[in-house]
Design an enzyme around this catalytic site. Structure first.
Site, short mmCIF file in Angstrom:
data_model
loop_
_atom_site.label_atom_id
_atom_site.label_comp_id
_atom_site.label_asym_id
_atom_site.label_seq_id
_atom_site.Cartn_x
_atom_site.Cartn_y
_atom_site.Cartn_z
N HIS A 120 0.65 -1.41 0.31
CA HIS A 120 -0.23 -0.04 0.01
C HIS A 120 0.95 1.09 -0.16
CE1 HIS A 120 0.96 1.21 4.28
NE2 HIS A 120 0.48 -0.28 4.54
N GLU A 157 -1.40 -6.64 7.65
CA GLU A 157 -0.10 -6.28 7.80
C GLU A 157 -0.02 -7.31 9.23
OE1 GLU A 157 2.77 -6.45 8.35
OE2 GLU A 157 3.65 -4.16 7.78
#
EC number: 5.4.2.11
Length: 248
Positions: free
Chosen positions: A9, A87
């Site tokens: 990202h 994550e």
């Protein structure tokens, strides 16, 4: 030969503030939005198109994917959001500034927390309102699977069933697959694909917003790996990630 594209990202607000982010659902920064658009443009200029996309359930990855798909004119593409692409969970470190944490605990300890393979950071208390067990997006996930902290080894164990059961079969079916996720969930995949040792993956840094393309053989062994972008910009972005855990 198969192609697989990975994108971390774009820069998030907490990346910008040099904070441990983990599962906290922070937004993209202005720079992060620009990175996502630039990454999508680079793919478009190289003629990439995709059949399916996978991302996490965190907005910084979802929004990056949306920007990329807009740039390649494929906003209609089937998108699968899965918590296993999140994550790594940074436990009690989430929200703390990395440089301040390094100054307090020492750069080496922070490097171990950030980059060691099997040493998790201190856990987040289950009673903490930020704990994933209190988040409605995980209401259909077995509570025993929701982490209070994770090492990279834990992240690999969480991610691989998704790869083996869903994403790898899509690649093997001949689909052009795009994965937009996070530094550590992507490192988990990189370690698996490239057969890296724990020590080798510890030294890998994934830059934000820059597409990375794998060419894979019939057994999903890596034939070629390259970043889609200016080599000098890629190098600078990787170095910036490596420097995040250092005391100022």
């Amino acid at each position: 030969m198969y192609k697989l594209v990975l994108i971390r990202h774009g820069e998030s607000v907490w990346n910008q503030e040099n904070r441990f982010t983990g599962w906290q659902d922070v937004d993209l920064s202005e720079k992060g939005r620009a990175e996502a658009l630039k990454g999508g443009k680079a793919l478009r200029e190289k003629g990439f198109s995709f059949d399916v996309a996978y991302t996490s359930v965190l907005k910084r990855a979802i929004k990056t994917l949306n920007f990329v798909l807009d740039e390649v004119d494929q906003v209609w593409l089937p998108v699968h959001k899965d918590w296993r692409l999140n994550e790594r969970h940074y436990g009690a470190l989430q929200g703390l500034n990395k440089a301040e944490t390094a100054a307090r605990h020492g750069e080496e300890q922070v490097k171990i927390w950030r980059r060691s393979y099997d040493t998790p950071p201190p856990p987040m208390e289950v009673s903490d309102p930020r704990h994933p067990s209190h988040d409605p997006r995980y209401k259909n996930v077995d509570a025993q699977l929701l982490p209070s902290n994770e090492s990279l080894k834990d992240t690999v164990a969480r991610f691989l069933p998704l790869w083996d059961g869903t994403i790898a079969p899509a690649v093997k079916s001949g689909k052009n697959v795009l994965i937009v996720a996070h530094g550590n969930s992507l490192r988990a995949l990189m370690q698996h694909l490239e057969g890296m040792t724990p020590d080798e993956i510890m030294g890998v840094n994934m830059p934000t917003g820059i597409p990375m393309m794998y060419e894979l053989d019939a057994n999903l062994k890596v034939l070629k790996k390259e970043f889609i972008g200016d080599p000098d910009e890629v190098k600078a972005a990787i170095e910036a990630v490596a420097n995040q855990g250092k005391a100022k």
